[in-house]
Write an enzyme that holds these catalytic residues in place. Structure first.
Site, PDB file in Angstrom:
ATOM      1  N   LYS A  10       0.839  -1.207   0.000  1.00 25.00           N
ATOM      2  CA  LYS A  10       0.000   0.000   0.000  1.00 25.00           C
ATOM      3  C   LYS A  10       0.876   1.260   0.000  1.00 25.00           C
ATOM      4  CE  LYS A  10      -3.362  -2.819  -0.022  1.00 25.00           C
ATOM      5  NZ  LYS A  10      -4.188  -3.364   1.032  1.00 25.00           N
TER       6      LYS A  10
HETATM    7  C1  LIG Z   1      -5.104  -4.414   1.438  1.00 24.23           C
HETATM    8  C2  LIG Z   1      -6.575  -4.349   1.464  1.00 24.23           C
HETATM    9  C3  LIG Z   1      -7.321  -4.757   2.572  1.00 24.23           C
HETATM   10  C4  LIG Z   1      -6.735  -5.463   3.758  1.00 24.23           C
HETATM   11  O1  LIG Z   1      -5.638  -4.876   4.326  1.00 24.23           O
HETATM   12  P1  LIG Z   1      -4.602  -5.767   5.174  1.00 24.23           P
HETATM   13  O2  LIG Z   1      -3.766  -4.720   5.822  1.00 24.23           O
HETATM   14  O3  LIG Z   1      -3.843  -6.605   4.212  1.00 24.23           O
HETATM   15  O4  LIG Z   1      -5.378  -6.563   6.134  1.00 24.23           O
HETATM   16  C5  LIG Z   1      -8.686  -4.560   2.542  1.00 24.23           C
HETATM   17  N1  LIG Z   1      -9.307  -4.039   1.479  1.00 24.23           N
HETATM   18  C6  LIG Z   1      -8.625  -3.651   0.385  1.00 24.23           C
HETATM   19  C7  LIG Z   1      -9.373  -3.066  -0.762  1.00 24.23           C
HETATM   20  C8  LIG Z   1      -7.245  -3.822   0.336  1.00 24.23           C
HETATM   21  O5  LIG Z   1      -6.580  -3.484  -0.762  1.00 24.23           O
END
Ligand SMILES: *Cc1c(COP(=O)(O)O)cnc(C)c1O
Length: 381
Positions: free
Chosen positions: A183
């Site tokens: 992210k």
């Molecule tokens: C990455 C992501 C999540 C979950 O995040 P984590 O930190 O991996 O638990 C949820 N929704 C979306 C759209 C994501 O891209």
């Protein structure tokens, strides 16, 4: 052919990040300490919200938001099928029922017109996803939600984005972020919910700590060992050294967002000349955060399928990906909620055409060109 593969996303850790983490590791508080509140304040400020509640990952953030919204057994929550499974799982954790609503074919964002048709007396919330980093149509979604429904934003793709010049933490009642390495910024694993409603904050602070009324610091302050558990919570805490990393990373985010947009413009420029390749539409009133750069392959012209294109890139050492298989087609959802093909025809069709190309701030000009040329080779074969 390149020896070193190009990933679709990549984190960026420098020596100042490492220094800040180590500094926190040398203090008395490596978890439940002061860095957590500092990180919460910084992300809340950055995203335009009043408060932040940091948790152990983005999925936990979504779960906390769904909990704060009071979703319980039998409550219906509107959600798009084009998202990571975690979005929808967070509804099911609390016993809620996901109601899948189709997306716009050009943006893959929840279509407000279709949302309206699916509202019933059991609807409790709308969980919108800012797919790829572009905010949904929040003016319309807020109008539909009114005062009765809670509007939750899965903004795991859109930290730093804007909608009509409004920051992404101000568009919904509760907004969830992820700090997974792929992210915008990372804490290793980590997440946060931002909101401007203090009642939600109180509920989520308990929720991330087993549902206990007082956390460790408050018990010290109040000179008591007593606590009570009124609702079921979890251990969804994040550590202080992770938050130290997050604070350090956030300082670089504005530069990184600019770079992501530059890369997108470069891709756009090249793909304009390729008839078969159609980048997803960016709306004019939006500042895109470009977690993902997604193209649609128009197979009718080139004759090559998306899966062929995927394999071609993988063979050339470019680690493209598909985001996502529609969640309502996952075996768990088919079995538990009797979902099936035909329920969200646009999502089902577009999901066979999409491919996510590499997108991360440290991507070099050469790497971008290699991706572009690989695309040209693939569709001209
Ligand atoms: C990455 C992501 C999540 C979950 O995040 P984590 O930190 O991996 O638990 C949820 N929704 C979306 C759209 C994501 O891209």
């Amino acid at each position: 052919m390149r020896k070193k593969s190009i990933p679709y996303g990549k984190h960026n850790i420098d020596s100042s990040d490492i220094k800040n983490v180590v500094k926190t590791l040398r203090t008395d508080w490596i978890t439940q300490g002061p860095k957590i509140a500092e990180f919460e304040k910084a992300i809340a400020h950055f995203s335009g919200a009043k408060y932040g509640v940091a948790v152990s990952n983005g999925t936990a953030a979504l779960h906390a938001a769904v909990f704060a919204a009071g979703i319980g057994p039998g409550d219906e929550v509107i959600v798009p099928p084009i998202t990571f499974v975690a979005t929808v799982n967070s509804i099911v954790y609390q016993g809620g029922k996901p109601i899948f609503v189709d997306v716009d074919p050009e943006t893959l964002l929840l279509n407000p017109k279709l949302v309206e048709q699916k509202i019933t007396s059991r609807t409790k919330a709308i969980l919108a996803v800012d797919y790829a980093g572009q905010p949904c149509d929040y003016d319309q979604l807020q109008k539909i939600a009114g005062r009765r429904l809670t509007l939750i934003s899965d903004a795991c793709h859109s930290l730093g984005a804007r909608y009509k010049n409004k920051k992404v933490g101000t568009l919904a009642d509760l907004t969830a972020f992820s700090f997974h390495p792929v992210k915008h910024i990372t804490t290793g694993e980590g997440g946060m919910v931002v909101t401007s409603n203090p009642n939600f904050v109180q509920r989520m602070i308990k929720f991330r700590n087993h549902g206990l009324s007082l956390d460790n610091q408050e018990r010290v302050k109040k000179k008591t060992w007593r606590y009570s558990m009124q609702e079921l919570g979890y251990n969804y805490r994040i550590t202080d050294f992770q938050c130290a990393l997050g604070i350090s990373q956030l300082k670089k985010l504005p530069t990184w967002l600019k770079r992501r947009n530059e890369i997108a413009r470069t891709y756009d420029g090249h793909f304009k000349k390729l008839q078969d390749i159609q980048p997803l539409k960016t709306l004019p009133h939006v500042r895109h955060a470009y977690h993902l750069y997604v193209i649609r392959l128009k197979t009718d012209r080139s004759g090559i399928s998306r899966d062929d294109l995927f394999s071609f890139f993988r063979k050339k050492n470019v680690l493209v990906n598909v985001h996502y298989l529609p969640v309502h087609l996952q075996p768990f959802y088919r079995t538990r909620f009797k979902t099936k093909e035909g329920m969200c025809p646009i999502a089902e069709q577009v999901a066979t055409e999409i491919l996510s190309l590499p997108m991360y701030p440290s991507m070099t000009k050469r790497e971008i060109l290699y991706v572009v040329n690989t695309m040209k080779d693939a569709i001209q074969k």
